[in-house]
Motif scaffolding. Structure first.
Motif, PDB file in Angstrom:
ATOM      1  N   ASP A 201      -1.857  -6.969   5.080  1.00  0.00           N
ATOM      2  CA  ASP A 201      -0.917  -7.011   3.963  1.00  0.00           C
ATOM      3  C   ASP A 201      -1.016  -5.723   3.155  1.00  0.00           C
ATOM      4  O   ASP A 201      -2.095  -5.365   2.664  1.00  0.00           O
ATOM      5  CB  ASP A 201      -1.193  -8.212   3.063  1.00  0.00           C
ATOM      6  N   LEU A 202       0.115  -5.040   3.006  1.00  0.00           N
ATOM      7  CA  LEU A 202       0.158  -3.755   2.322  1.00  0.00           C
ATOM      8  C   LEU A 202       1.132  -3.799   1.160  1.00  0.00           C
ATOM      9  O   LEU A 202       2.187  -4.440   1.232  1.00  0.00           O
ATOM     10  CB  LEU A 202       0.588  -2.643   3.291  1.00  0.00           C
ATOM     11  N   GLN A 203       0.769  -3.068   0.104  1.00  0.00           N
ATOM     12  CA  GLN A 203       1.608  -2.923  -1.077  1.00  0.00           C
ATOM     13  C   GLN A 203       2.109  -1.485  -1.181  1.00  0.00           C
ATOM     14  O   GLN A 203       1.694  -0.609  -0.415  1.00  0.00           O
ATOM     15  CB  GLN A 203       0.809  -3.301  -2.334  1.00  0.00           C
ATOM     16  N   ALA A 204       2.986  -1.234  -2.142  1.00  0.00           N
ATOM     17  CA  ALA A 204       3.556   0.100  -2.330  1.00  0.00           C
ATOM     18  C   ALA A 204       2.450   1.144  -2.449  1.00  0.00           C
ATOM     19  O   ALA A 204       1.496   0.972  -3.209  1.00  0.00           O
ATOM     20  CB  ALA A 204       4.429   0.120  -3.575  1.00  0.00           C
ATOM     21  N   GLY A 205       2.571   2.200  -1.677  1.00  0.00           N
ATOM     22  CA  GLY A 205       1.590   3.275  -1.696  1.00  0.00           C
ATOM     23  C   GLY A 205       0.484   3.136  -0.682  1.00  0.00           C
ATOM     24  O   GLY A 205      -0.207   4.112  -0.364  1.00  0.00           O
ATOM     25  N   ASP A 206       0.276   1.923  -0.168  1.00  0.00           N
ATOM     26  CA  ASP A 206      -0.724   1.708   0.881  1.00  0.00           C
ATOM     27  C   ASP A 206      -0.238   2.307   2.196  1.00  0.00           C
ATOM     28  O   ASP A 206       0.966   2.459   2.430  1.00  0.00           O
ATOM     29  CB  ASP A 206      -0.968   0.211   1.109  1.00  0.00           C
TER      30      ASP A 206
END
Length: 232
Positions: A201-206
């Motif tokens: 699971d990735l968020q913005a900027g990851d």
């Protein structure tokens, strides 16, 4: 092998008029463990205040992509090119033997938010060049759209390096797969929102670096925009 590059581990520079996050070493941010990935050298996430920008400065021997997320970025260069880059547009400037350019927020009232991406060219001393294309929401909805490639196929912009760059928009439940040929590598950067990549699971900027993997699998969670770099 999969390695995560968390957004909050990036370098950060706040110049007042410019707020910038550096995925890889850049300017005053130096991290010998993060000098780039394969031929991908720079991903800077920049926010520029209204009416401000980067004055005329030189580049050489680099393939430079600009990908605007919000607002408009005004570009002018020594090749006589002038344009405003807006969301959906992909711009490439091949610096080659040398070029000067400036980049400014095209608005006096609204900020501009964009990604500046550098890739090392296949060889030094190339002829400088410029190209810009637009890819609408429908082109990227629930799929990966090729936006830059070494041969300009499928109406992508041409970059003089062994790389293919894809952009996609994934709402919750949308899914896509990108096969990786033997010996290829991938860098996946979440431009905004959130996505799941190969179970992470990735968020913005990851970002994720993938090597010795056969497939990049993307799934929308709460909705996100992603760039995938297929690299030699």
């Amino acid at each position: 092998m999969i390695t995560k590059r968390p957004a909050d581990a990036r370098g950060h520079a706040d110049h007042g008029w410019l707020d910038s996050h550096h995925t890889f070493s850049f300017a005053d941010y130096y991290d010998p463990a993060h000098m780039g990935f394969r031929n991908l050298r720079v991903i800077n996430e920049d926010r520029v205040e209204p009416g401000r920008g980067f004055g005329t400065h030189p580049h050489r021997d680099m393939e430079i992509l600009s990908y605007v997320l919000e607002g408009g970025l005004e570009h002018r260069d020594s090749m006589g090119t002038g344009s405003v880059i807006r969301p959906g547009d992909v711009q490439v400037m091949s610096a080659g033997t040398g070029v000067t350019h400036s980049e400014f927020n095209a608005s006096r009232t609204e900020p501009v938010h964009f990604l500046q991406i550098w890739l090392l060219p296949e060889r030094r001393g190339l002829k400088p060049g410029y190209e810009q294309r637009s890819f609408g929401t429908a082109d990227k909805d629930g799929r990966l759209r090729l936006v830059a490639s070494s041969d300009g196929r499928d109406d992508s912009v041409t970059i003089h390096t062994d790389a293919a760059v894809y952009a996609g928009l994934f709402a919750a439940g949308q899914r896509a797969e990108h096969p990786l040929a033997s010996g290829r590598h991938a860098w996946v950067h979440v431009a905004r929102g959130s996505v799941r990549v190969n179970g992470h699971d990735l968020q913005a900027g990851d970002a994720l670096a993938l090597s010795d993997e056969s497939t990049v699998t993307l799934e929308g969670t709460t909705g996100g925009e992603v760039l995938v770099f297929d690299l030699g």
